[in-house]
Design a protein around this motif. Structure first.
Motif, PDB file in Angstrom:
ATOM      1  N   GLU A 117       0.936  -1.074  -0.248  1.00 25.82           N
ATOM      2  CA  GLU A 117       0.384   0.219   0.148  1.00 25.82           C
ATOM      3  C   GLU A 117       1.214   1.030   0.166  1.00 25.82           C
ATOM      4  OE1 GLU A 117      -3.097  -0.099   3.266  1.00 25.82           O
ATOM      5  OE2 GLU A 117      -3.241  -2.163   3.169  1.00 25.82           O
ATOM      6  N   TRP A 164       3.801   0.995  -1.101  1.00 21.71           N
ATOM      7  CA  TRP A 164       4.431   1.421  -2.272  1.00 21.71           C
ATOM      8  C   TRP A 164       3.453   2.039  -3.621  1.00 21.71           C
ATOM      9  CZ3 TRP A 164       8.238  -2.036  -4.974  1.00 21.71           C
ATOM     10  CH2 TRP A 164       8.842  -2.010  -5.615  1.00 21.71           C
ATOM     11  N   GLN A 165       2.321   1.783  -2.942  1.00 21.52           N
ATOM     12  CA  GLN A 165       1.425   2.668  -4.607  1.00 21.52           C
ATOM     13  C   GLN A 165       1.031   3.646  -4.179  1.00 21.52           C
ATOM     14  OE1 GLN A 165      -1.608  -0.999  -3.566  1.00 21.52           O
ATOM     15  NE2 GLN A 165      -1.561  -1.791  -5.634  1.00 21.52           N
TER      16      GLN A 165
END
Ligand code: SAH
Length: 242
Positions: free
Chosen positions: A99, A101-102
């Motif tokens: 999450e 990273w996104q």
């Protein structure tokens, strides 16, 4: 110019079990955004002028909402900082690392990932319980027990898990261990199946409790087992070391 975020896994508890790459990243970081479960000694590796931000979550205790953690990472990277997001075990094993990273990717921030040794695999091993063993089990399943079987938020197929002859590792499962073990027995798994709980794996206060599927929940209650602990169900939990 924007900085970057490196998701670093700290390993299961012993400070010596971080990777060489993880240690290098920690030593180089401008900002370290850290969970509470990480080995404290590792933070002493940070540069003297590094900013350390503690955001961790304690079960049912104080915590920083995930959205806020994402913002903290993005904000510091936007200011050109080299940010390490330091998490227990591996960032992608029930760590919400992807999450983060996104969220960073959506903000145009470059992200790197340095794996950590996950307690899901090493927790048993540190107490002398292998996750697989030739001739005993050809695989393993790792599940989260943070919601009990039957809860609307639980989408695990417990009958399927009961029928599998693989090693079953339950994370975040101390509270609901009675419901989980009862559900597995109701699903057909033999109540005599070896079972073990490893509390604080890799730490000096590590405790290992061995029992059976039918009795481990009561034994854990009597021993006052507390998180963090992993439960291992299956023949591997009963293998003698000698
Ligand atoms: N990303 C972590 C897991 C985070 S979820 C990893 O890969 O290890 C938190 C759960 O991990 C705890 O509830 C517990 O089940 C397990 N855990 C983490 N550290 C542990 C330790 N030192 N000993 C036993 N279990 C641990």
């Amino acid at each position: 110019m924007s900085g970057r975020v490196i998701l670093v896994g700290a390993g299961p508890g012993d400070p010596d079990l971080v990777t060489v790459a993880g240690l290098k990243a920690l030593r180089a970081a401008d900002v370290i955004v850290t969970d509470r479960l990480v080995p404290k000694g590792l933070l002493e590796e940070a540069r003297g002028d590094a900013e350390i931000i503690e955001v961790g979550k304690v079960p049912r205790g104080e915590f920083t909402p995930q959205e806020r953690i994402n913002e903290i990472l993005v904000e510091h990277a936007m200011r050109g900082k080299n940010v390490v997001r330091f998490k227990g075990g591996d960032p992608f094993v029930f760590g919400r690392g992807f999450e983060e990273w996104q969220a960073c990717a959506a903000a145009g921030i470059p992200v790197d990932y340095i794996p950590g040794i996950s307690s899901s695999i090493a927790g048993g091993g540190l107490a002398g319980i292998p996750i697989t063993h030739r001739g005993v089990t050809q695989g393993y399943i790792v599940v989260s027990g943070h919601v009990p079987p039957g809860d609307e938020r639980c989408d695990l197929d417990w009958d399927h898990l009961a029928a599998s002859r693989l090693s079953l590792v339950i994370m975040m499962g101390v509270k609901y261990l009675p419901q989980i073990t009862q559900r597995l027995v109701a699903g057909g798994r033999d109540s005599q199946t070896p079972a073990a709980v490893v509390e604080n794996a890799g730490l000096p206060q590590m405790r290992l409790l061995r029992s059976t599927l039918g009795e481990i929940a009561e034994a854990a209650r009597e021993a006052d087992i507390r998180p963090p602990a992993v439960t291992i169900l299956g023949e591997v939990a009963g293998l003698p070391v000698e």
